[in-house]
Scaffold this motif. Structure first.
Motif, PDB file in Angstrom:
ATOM      1  N   GLY A  24       8.550  49.443  25.088  1.00 17.43           N
ATOM      2  CA  GLY A  24       9.090  50.747  24.747  1.00 17.43           C
ATOM      3  C   GLY A  24       9.212  50.926  23.243  1.00 17.43           C
ATOM      4  O   GLY A  24       9.978  50.216  22.587  1.00 17.43           O
ATOM      5  N   GLU A  25       8.435  51.838  22.686  1.00 15.18           N
ATOM      6  CA  GLU A  25       8.461  52.121  21.252  1.00 15.18           C
ATOM      7  C   GLU A  25       8.654  53.624  21.049  1.00 15.18           C
ATOM      8  O   GLU A  25       8.152  54.428  21.833  1.00 15.18           O
ATOM      9  N   ASP A  26       9.350  53.979  19.984  1.00 17.30           N
ATOM     10  CA  ASP A  26       9.650  55.387  19.727  1.00 17.30           C
ATOM     11  C   ASP A  26       8.762  56.014  18.660  1.00 17.30           C
ATOM     12  O   ASP A  26       8.847  57.213  18.432  1.00 17.30           O
ATOM     13  N   ASN A  27       7.922  55.231  18.007  1.00 18.53           N
ATOM     14  CA  ASN A  27       7.166  55.762  16.870  1.00 18.53           C
ATOM     15  C   ASN A  27       5.661  55.652  17.054  1.00 18.53           C
ATOM     16  O   ASN A  27       4.912  55.663  16.080  1.00 18.53           O
ATOM     17  N   LEU A  28       5.188  55.549  18.293  1.00 19.01           N
ATOM     18  CA  LEU A  28       3.751  55.469  18.533  1.00 19.01           C
ATOM     19  C   LEU A  28       3.154  56.874  18.629  1.00 19.01           C
ATOM     20  O   LEU A  28       3.802  57.798  19.110  1.00 19.01           O
ATOM     21  N   PRO A  29       1.898  57.049  18.193  1.00 18.29           N
ATOM     22  CA  PRO A  29       1.251  58.365  18.320  1.00 18.29           C
ATOM     23  C   PRO A  29       0.926  58.662  19.776  1.00 18.29           C
ATOM     24  O   PRO A  29       0.906  57.756  20.619  1.00 18.29           O
ATOM     25  N   PRO A  30       0.668  59.930  20.117  1.00 22.72           N
ATOM     26  CA  PRO A  30       0.352  60.299  21.502  1.00 22.72           C
ATOM     27  C   PRO A  30      -0.816  59.510  22.075  1.00 22.72           C
ATOM     28  O   PRO A  30      -1.780  59.204  21.372  1.00 22.72           O
ATOM     29  N   GLN A  31      -0.678  59.150  23.352  1.00 21.55           N
ATOM     30  CA  GLN A  31      -1.675  58.415  24.130  1.00 21.55           C
ATOM     31  C   GLN A  31      -1.817  56.957  23.711  1.00 21.55           C
ATOM     32  O   GLN A  31      -2.716  56.260  24.179  1.00 21.55           O
ATOM     33  N   GLN A  32      -0.941  56.477  22.844  1.00 19.10           N
ATOM     34  CA  GLN A  32      -0.990  55.079  22.427  1.00 19.10           C
ATOM     35  C   GLN A  32       0.184  54.337  23.054  1.00 19.10           C
ATOM     36  O   GLN A  32       1.339  54.607  22.720  1.00 19.10           O
ATOM     37  N   TRP A  33      -0.113  53.409  23.953  1.00 20.68           N
ATOM     38  CA  TRP A  33       0.908  52.610  24.625  1.00 20.68           C
ATOM     39  C   TRP A  33       0.802  51.173  24.134  1.00 20.68           C
ATOM     40  O   TRP A  33      -0.297  50.625  24.034  1.00 20.68           O
ATOM     41  N   ARG A  34       1.923  50.576  23.828  1.00 23.69           N
ATOM     42  CA  ARG A  34       1.928  49.175  23.399  1.00 23.69           C
ATOM     43  C   ARG A  34       2.042  48.300  24.652  1.00 23.69           C
ATOM     44  O   ARG A  34       3.104  48.192  25.261  1.00 23.69           O
ATOM     45  N   ILE A  35       0.931  47.709  25.036  1.00 16.70           N
ATOM     46  CA  ILE A  35       0.836  46.909  26.254  1.00 16.70           C
ATOM     47  C   ILE A  35       0.468  45.479  25.876  1.00 16.70           C
ATOM     48  O   ILE A  35      -0.376  45.257  24.991  1.00 16.70           O
ATOM     49  N   GLY A  36       1.089  44.512  26.511  1.00 14.77           N
ATOM     50  CA  GLY A  36       0.783  43.126  26.199  1.00 14.77           C
ATOM     51  C   GLY A  36       1.265  42.169  27.263  1.00 14.77           C
ATOM     52  O   GLY A  36       1.895  42.564  28.252  1.00 14.77           O
ATOM     53  N   ARG A  37       0.960  40.902  27.053  1.00 12.38           N
ATOM     54  CA  ARG A  37       1.347  39.833  27.971  1.00 12.38           C
ATOM     55  C   ARG A  37       2.532  39.057  27.389  1.00 12.38           C
ATOM     56  O   ARG A  37       2.590  38.797  26.190  1.00 12.38           O
ATOM     57  N   VAL A  38       3.448  38.709  28.240  1.00 14.43           N
ATOM     58  CA  VAL A  38       4.592  37.897  27.827  1.00 14.43           C
ATOM     59  C   VAL A  38       4.106  36.476  27.587  1.00 14.43           C
ATOM     60  O   VAL A  38       3.532  35.845  28.482  1.00 14.43           O
ATOM     61  N   VAL A  39       4.318  35.962  26.370  1.00 13.34           N
ATOM     62  CA  VAL A  39       3.862  34.613  26.032  1.00 13.34           C
ATOM     63  C   VAL A  39       5.024  33.629  25.938  1.00 13.34           C
ATOM     64  O   VAL A  39       4.811  32.410  26.003  1.00 13.34           O
ATOM     65  N   GLU A  40       6.241  34.126  25.787  1.00 13.35           N
ATOM     66  CA  GLU A  40       7.403  33.237  25.719  1.00 13.35           C
ATOM     67  C   GLU A  40       8.659  34.031  26.049  1.00 13.35           C
ATOM     68  O   GLU A  40       8.763  35.217  25.710  1.00 13.35           O
ATOM     69  N   VAL A  41       9.580  33.374  26.755  1.00  6.24           N
ATOM     70  CA  VAL A  41      10.844  34.022  27.107  1.00  6.24           C
ATOM     71  C   VAL A  41      11.997  33.217  26.522  1.00  6.24           C
ATOM     72  O   VAL A  41      11.895  32.007  26.320  1.00  6.24           O
TER      73      VAL A  41
END
Length: 255
Positions: free
Chosen positions: A204-221
């Protein structure tokens, strides 16, 4: 286009093709050799409570015929949320038909860019399935403009700024609500499963441009004193980010 040309020339079934059409047909037939490499997902698992619609359309122009069919899934809450946010975004602004059409097309692109699930369990695969994959075979990406609005006319620049501002306001509100809807809300008395390493998540990010989603894999918890995951490191296309668990939305694995 070839069929349309045949029809315009009123050629019969047994007539020989003119040399120009025969050359075009041979070139088209050669491209079919690449057809076995095309892969289309034949089944997408969805929630049985979510209605599924099959949409088909066909159209013609002066140069070609076109037809398409796609699957649409959308909850009533999602439709109401998008309509409500759209009306709140526009507010009392008076838009021309061109401005309204441009804004509606932009909103449609935003809705069809949303991630709905993980395509695979491969830790190196950071791509998520979107409605755009079902429509065009890949994610929807906003193309760069061929010319800047100020290079055309001052009026065009003013209209572009107005529509872009409305589009950005809708994106900020709707993307925030969508990420929140992906996060399972349960009573505190019920135990919730921890986020695992390798899970595909939306950050969840508040400053991304339209249609840009920050998606990734969890590498460490990182576990808190209560044994629950409180912070996770997420590897995305542009780096590794450390985010609190409430800023992450887990994407389901599609079968």
């Amino acid at each position: 286009m070839l069929l349309q040309e045949l029809w315009l020339r009123k050629l019969d079934w047994d007539e020989l093709l003119p040399m120009q059409l025969q050359t075009s047909w041979e070139a088209f037939k050669a491209t079919l050799l690449q057809l076995p490499k095309v892969k289309v997902t034949r089944f997408v698992h969805t929630d049985p409570q979510v209605p599924i619609e099959i949409h088909g359309f066909a159209d013609a122009s002066m140069r070609a015929y076109g037809a398409g069919i796609y699957v649409r899934t959308q909850t009533a809450e999602g439709v109401k949320s998008a309509k409500h946010l759209f009306l709140r975004t526009v507010g009392h602004d008076l838009l021309t038909a061109e401005e309204l059409g441009t804004l509606l097309a932009s909103v449609e692109a935003v809705l069809n860019s949303r991630p709905i699930g993980a395509l695979s369990s491969d830790p190196s695969d950071g791509e998520a399935l979107t409605p755009g994959h079902l429509l065009i075979g890949g994610p929807l990406v906003a193309p760069p403009p061929s010319a800047l609005p100020d290079q055309i006319s001052p009026t065009c620049l003013r209209l572009w700024r107005s529509v872009s501002s409305l589009r950005h306001r809708f994106w900020q509100r709707w993307s925030r609500e969508y990420v929140s809807s992906l996060q399972t809300r349960q009573k505190w008395s019920k135990e919730v499963h921890n986020v695992d390493v390798g899970a595909l998540v939306v950050v969840g990010e508040d400053n991304l441009p339209p249609q840009q989603w920050r998606i990734g894999r969890v590498v460490e918890v990182h576990v808190g004193a209560d044994g629950k995951v409180r912070v996770a490191d997420v590897k995305t296309a542009d780096g590794v980010y450390r985010r609190a668990i409430h800023r992450l939305a887990l994407l389901p694995m599609l079968s």
